[in-house]
Design an enzyme around this catalytic site. Sequence first.
Site, PDB file in Angstrom:
ATOM      1  N   ARG A 135      12.224  -6.841   1.158  1.00 20.67           N
ATOM      2  CA  ARG A 135      11.021  -6.659   0.403  1.00 20.67           C
ATOM      3  C   ARG A 135      10.943  -4.987   0.205  1.00 20.67           C
ATOM      4  NH1 ARG A 135       6.174  -2.978   1.225  1.00 20.67           N
ATOM      5  NH2 ARG A 135       4.511  -3.771   0.073  1.00 20.67           N
ATOM      6  N   GLY A 167       1.720  -2.156  -1.751  1.00 21.95           N
ATOM      7  CA  GLY A 167       2.712  -1.806  -2.517  1.00 21.95           C
ATOM      8  C   GLY A 167       2.592  -2.759  -3.879  1.00 21.95           C
ATOM      9  N   GLY A 197       8.482  -2.280  -1.745  1.00 18.75           N
ATOM     10  CA  GLY A 197       7.177  -1.677  -2.068  1.00 18.75           C
ATOM     11  C   GLY A 197       7.257  -0.869  -3.115  1.00 18.75           C
ATOM     12  N   ASP A 198       5.828  -0.322  -3.366  1.00 17.67           N
ATOM     13  CA  ASP A 198       5.894   0.774  -4.225  1.00 17.67           C
ATOM     14  C   ASP A 198       6.535   2.268  -4.067  1.00 17.67           C
ATOM     15  OD1 ASP A 198       3.889   0.872  -2.432  1.00 17.67           O
ATOM     16  OD2 ASP A 198       2.807   2.498  -3.675  1.00 17.67           O
ATOM     17  N   GLY A 229      -0.764   2.094  -0.122  1.00 17.54           N
ATOM     18  CA  GLY A 229      -1.728   1.153  -0.081  1.00 17.54           C
ATOM     19  C   GLY A 229      -0.638  -0.105  -0.418  1.00 17.54           C
ATOM     20  N   THR A 281       2.000   5.229   5.749  1.00 16.07           N
ATOM     21  CA  THR A 281       2.857   5.643   4.783  1.00 16.07           C
ATOM     22  C   THR A 281       2.744   7.272   4.599  1.00 16.07           C
ATOM     23  OG1 THR A 281       3.322   3.571   3.620  1.00 16.07           O
ATOM     24  CG2 THR A 281       3.562   5.473   2.330  1.00 16.07           C
TER      25      THR A 281
HETATM   26  N1  ASP Z   1       2.565   1.445   0.044  1.00 14.40           N
HETATM   27  C1  ASP Z   1       3.179   0.760   1.090  1.00 14.40           C
HETATM   28  C2  ASP Z   1       4.066  -0.392   0.752  1.00 14.40           C
HETATM   29  O1  ASP Z   1       3.582  -1.325   0.184  1.00 14.40           O
HETATM   30  C3  ASP Z   1       2.274   0.613   2.268  1.00 14.40           C
HETATM   31  C4  ASP Z   1       1.688   2.063   2.747  1.00 14.40           C
HETATM   32  O2  ASP Z   1       1.320   2.427   1.822  1.00 14.40           O
HETATM   33  O3  ASP Z   1       0.917   1.958   3.717  1.00 14.40           O
HETATM   34  O4  ASP Z   1       5.085  -0.578   1.255  1.00 14.40           O
END
Ligand code: ASP
Length: 310
Positions: A206, A232, A208-209, A230, A178
Site C-alpha cells: 500500500r 492517506g 499513501g499520500d 492524515g 508521520t
Molecule cells: N498520511 C500517512 C499515510 O496515509 C499517515 C499519516 O499521516 O499518519 O500513510
Amino acid sequence: MKNKDSGSPFALAIHGGAGTLRPERMTGERAEKYKTALREALAAGEALLKSGKSALDAVEAAVIALEDNPLFNAGKGSVFNQDGNIEMEASVMWGPIQEAGAVSLLSRVKNPVSLARAVMEHSPHVMLTGMGAEDFALKMGAEMKPPAYFHTTRRRNQWERARNSNTIHLDHDNPKGTVGAVALDKKGHLAAATSTGGMTCKLSGRMGDTPVIGAGTYAKDGCVAVSCTGHGEFFIRGIVAYDVACLIEYAGLSLEAACQRVIHEKQKTLGGMGGLIAIGSKGEIALPFNTTGMYRGWVREGEVGEVAIF
Ligand code: ASP
C-alpha cells in the site's frame, strides 16, 4: 525566482503527525518527550536556515531528526503493515523549479527523506519504489539498517492489537506519527518534505499520500510549501497539498483561508482526517488539523520557536 538573499526572514514549520490524540491520556511526562523531540528537530532545521543554507537542507535535516526518533512513525519507529513488516515512504519538493523526489516501500533505508532527495538530485526520475529504490540507495551509499533497527515494542503492540481485534482493519481513525517539514529560506525559496511508515496494518504494497507529489507534499516558489499528515487515501483523492497551492494561486485565497477550506471543509466532507503544515512565500505559517491533535512546531527568524500538540 530570486537568486540572492532577498533579505526576507526565514521560516520553518514541522509536524510529527495528526490523529486522535487524547489529552486525558497524555501524561505531562509523555507530552514533554514529544515536545523535546519537536524542539530538537526544529532546532536542526533552524540552525541551517540561520546560517544561510537552503530551505531544502533545512527540511531534510528536520525530518531526519524526526525519522531517527522512535517516537514518530517514520524511519525508526515506523508502524507495521499487515504482515508485520515495515514499508516506509518519503518525498521532497524544492520550490524554485519544482523539482521533486519520492520513495516508497522501503524496509532498510535509515533515512527515507534523504533517499527521496537523492532520487530528485541524482536520478532522472521523480519516484522509485521497493527493491529498485533500495538498489538505488545502495548505489548512492545511503545508510542501510537491518529490519530490527526500525522495530519498536510500541508499534509491535499496536500491530498486535489491530490484528487481534478481528481486523485486518487499517488504523484509519488514528493516523499519527508521520513527520514533515516546510521552510522558506533567506533567498525566498520554499521546500517541503514528508516521511512515514504509513498506517498500522496496511496491506503490503500500500502506498499513501506521503510519496505522492501534490497529495502529501508540494512546494512552489512564490506560492506555498505544504506537508500533509492524515488518512492517506483521502489525501490522495483530495490532492490536498496541490489543492492548497491552487486555491492560493488561482483563487487568490490567503494561506490561512486556503488551508481552512481544504482541511476543515473539503477533507472533512470527504471523510479525511488529518492536517498539514504550510508556509507561504512571505513566511506566513498555517498549521490546520481536523483531528484532536497534531504534533507540530514552528519558528520564524528573530522569534523563539514554539511547539504544540493539541
Ligand atoms: N498520511 C500517512 C499515510 O496515509 C499517515 C499519516 O499521516 O499518519 O500513510
